[in-house]
Design an enzyme around this catalytic site. Structure first.
Site, short mmCIF file in Angstrom:
data_model
loop_
_atom_site.label_atom_id
_atom_site.label_comp_id
_atom_site.label_asym_id
_atom_site.label_seq_id
_atom_site.Cartn_x
_atom_site.Cartn_y
_atom_site.Cartn_z
N GLU A 444 0.82 -1.22 0.00
CA GLU A 444 0.00 0.00 0.00
C GLU A 444 0.85 1.27 0.00
O GLU A 444 0.47 2.29 0.56
CB GLU A 444 -0.96 0.01 1.21
CG GLU A 444 -1.69 -1.27 1.47
CD GLU A 444 -2.36 -1.83 0.24
OE1 GLU A 444 -2.81 -1.04 -0.61
OE2 GLU A 444 -2.44 -3.06 0.11
N GLY A 445 2.00 1.21 -0.63
CA GLY A 445 2.90 2.35 -0.66
C GLY A 445 4.05 2.15 0.31
O GLY A 445 3.84 1.84 1.48
#
Length: 606
Positions: A444-445
């Site tokens: 997610e990053g």
């Protein structure tokens, strides 16, 4: 072999003593269902399933991995049976409305469930975990027809969900998405493109898999403003809501990874697959962020899971393993050597793991209360209420995701160090925790992306520093309540100084950015880690205050538990919180030393 025991005593300390979830639940439209007896029963059910079903599968499943053949994925031995028990228990639907088959309990209980299952066996927990974001997105943005068709099966757990963002040419920069969505006369869309790194994208646990896919409509604006969101089922549902014909989405391969080998990470090919628009055209990224924020909290829980599991297994080993004598004098004269837990450096590692795990749990459970409020806004259709609590949660999200996953890696490293050479050997399991912990900082990053989101977007662009001023003001109000408490003086004084410094650093960075255009990027990770250490310090101070109160006012059968809380808080403030000093100095150093070197000068290999 790794063992897991659900830390119910610590969980109940937080939900009952620190955060008073029962009072919190009274303000929720679904809180009346979460009475103390029901909560205790559910917590015990989570614990039993996690300890006795999931934990024993963890190491063997890692050794076996997932099997891929002709577009089909078979999960390791025991995974399907465990998932069937999960569905039979109704655990997927714990926090969803009764009209879709759920238990209609607060979202916070679902997060506690995720912690226990994830600590016991993180790769397995990812399969139902991805469905949570799919359900949340559909609850928020789906039409009533889409909800009625998909949610009963997703909430039941017989269908699962995914999030399909990443493509070969882009990860975080979703403006580069190339997957196409061609409108059809019947109102559907033909989805074509390739998505990579899709967790749980193909498996044998459920009857159907519902993919939430980012794609572009014809003539859509360039960049992130031209992305739409689509529902693409593996099997197209029939009119009676069952899995029908196979859709045009196939698994091209699964990744061979450093860790989480029993979780299938897939390359998915969409070849004119039938898709259904969810939300508004060209506004898919906003809808997807509902999914992503859910996933980021879940990834923060992964950091906690690795802290807890590493600590739980390092502690008994340190009590049994003997080496040398303690510097302060022999502790076990009748033994060939003292247990290594008597050495200060080993205690440093164990206490660091303990402080991280229990501090992380407090941070996540606090954020879980915001998630309850946000979910209530969705359930009642109150967009203003949803936005309010989503904004509050948005400040916590990059810290919980970025900071806690970095600490998860550190805790796993300490576990290996406690075991010494055995920490590198597979049968003991510590190297498995270390491998599985690595991916959490990238999901997610990456940590750098979370840091830019925090400093660049949340702190500077959106609030001009107000979010830090507001948060530190809440800490200072709390400190004011304990300013004259002799037990709390050390914590209050340290937090007061850090709150002032945190605000000063924020202002300095905003001023420096006027001339030094790279400073925000250069300083962001230091700023995130600094923010995380201060936030965790605040949580440890709050836990210490409750522990002191219980010790001094009696009424407890476990004074040792509360004494250990105070001692761990003291360790955190003495040995961990000073890390903020180096981070503060580093973040305001000019970016020149990072940016001055020519790209060609990074290495001379000719």
């Amino acid at each position: 072999m790794l063992k897991y025991k659900a830390p119910l005593r610590d969980i109940k300390f937080l939900i009952n003593d620190v955060f008073d979830f029962q009072t919190h639940y009274k303000d929720l439209n679904n809180g009346e269902n979460a009475d103390p007896e029901t909560v205790d029963m559910i917590l015990q059910g989570f614990a039993d399933f996690s300890e006795n079903v999931l934990a024993p599968l963890y190491q063997e499943a890692d050794a076996e991995g997932c099997h891929f053949k002709d577009g089909e994925v078979t999960t390791p031995k025991g995974f399907k049976e465990a998932y069937d028990q999960f569905v039979e228990g109704g655990w997927q639907g714990i926090s969803y409305p009764e009209q879709y088959g759920g238990m209609n309990l607060p979202m916070s209980l679902n997060l506690i469930k995720s912690e226990m299952m994830g600590t016991a066996n993180w790769p397995w927990a990812m399969y139902p975990g991805l469905s949570t974001g799919c359900i949340n997105t559909m609850m928020q943005y789906g039409t009533q027809e889409q909800k009625d068709l998909y949610l009963p099966k997703l909430v039941e757990g017989t269908w699962s969900g995914t999030m399909c963002l990443t493509e070969p040419q882009c990860g975080t920069d979703l403006g580069q998405v190339k997957t196409k969505a061609e409108p059809q006369e019947d109102g559907t869309y033909k989805i074509s493109g390739t998505k990579i790194f899709i967790s749980s994208g193909e498996h044998d646990l459920t009857e159907n898999i519902i993919h939430i896919v980012l794609a572009r409509l014809p003539n859509a604006p360039k960049g992130t403003k031209g992305i739409s969101l689509f529902i693409v089922p593996k099997f197209t549902p029939t009119e009676d809501g069952e899995a029908g014909e196979r859709n045009g989405v196939t698994c091209g391969s699964i990744e061979h990874k450093m860790g989480i080998s029993s979780s299938s990470t897939c390359v998915l090919n969409f070849d004119g697959a039938t898709g259904y628009l969810i939300g508004e055209p060209n506004k898919g990224l906003k809808a997807m962020f509902t999914f992503m924020n859910t996933a980021r909290i879940g990834t923060g829980i992964q950091g906690l899971a690795h802290m807890e599991l590493s600590f739980q297994n390092a502690l008994p080993y340190a009590k049994e393993r003997r080496s040398m004598r303690a510097l302060s004098g022999t502790k076990e004269p009748d033994k060939v050597a003292d247990a290594i837990i008597n050495h200060a450096d080993v205690r440093r590692m164990l206490l660091t793991q303990k402080a991280f795990a229990e501090g992380a749990r407090s941070m996540i459970y606090h954020a879980a209360r915001y998630a309850d409020k946000m979910a209530q806004g969705v359930a009642t259709g109150n967009d203003e209420e949803f936005e309010k609590w989503d904004d509050k949660l948005g400040f916590y999200t990059p810290i919980i995701k970025g900071f806690l996953t970095e600490l998860g890696i550190e805790a796993a490293k300490h576990g290996q160090q406690v075991y010494g050479g055995h920490g590198y050997i597979k049968e003991w399991g510590m190297e498995l925790i270390a491998r599985d912990a690595r991916i959490a900082t990238m999901y997610e990053g990456t940590t750098g992306v979370q840091a830019l989101d925090l400093l660049g977007r949340k702190v500077i662009l959106q609030s001009k520093g107000k979010v830090i001023r507001d948060y530190t003001a809440s800490i200072m109000r709390w400190c004011g309540e304990y300013a004259l408490d002799k037990n709390m003086r050390q914590f209050v004084w340290a937090l007061t100084k850090l709150c002032a410094e945190w605000n000063t650093l924020t202002v300095r960075l905003m001023l420096m950015a006027r001339k030094d255009r790279e400073i925000i990027s250069a300083a962001s990770e230091d700023f995130l880690m600094y923010s995380g250490y201060v936030m965790m310090g605040y949580h440890w101070a709050r836990m210490a205050a409750i522990a002191y109160d219980r010790l001094e006012n009696g009424g407890t059968e476990s004074p040792e538990f509360y004494k250990a809380k105070v001692q761990t808080a003291e360790f955190y403030f003495d040995k961990i919180l000073p890390r903020t000093s180096g981070l503060a100095e580093s973040m305001v150093a000019p970016s020149e030393s990072m940016m001055a070197m020519d790209i060609e000068s990074f290495a001379f290999l000719d």
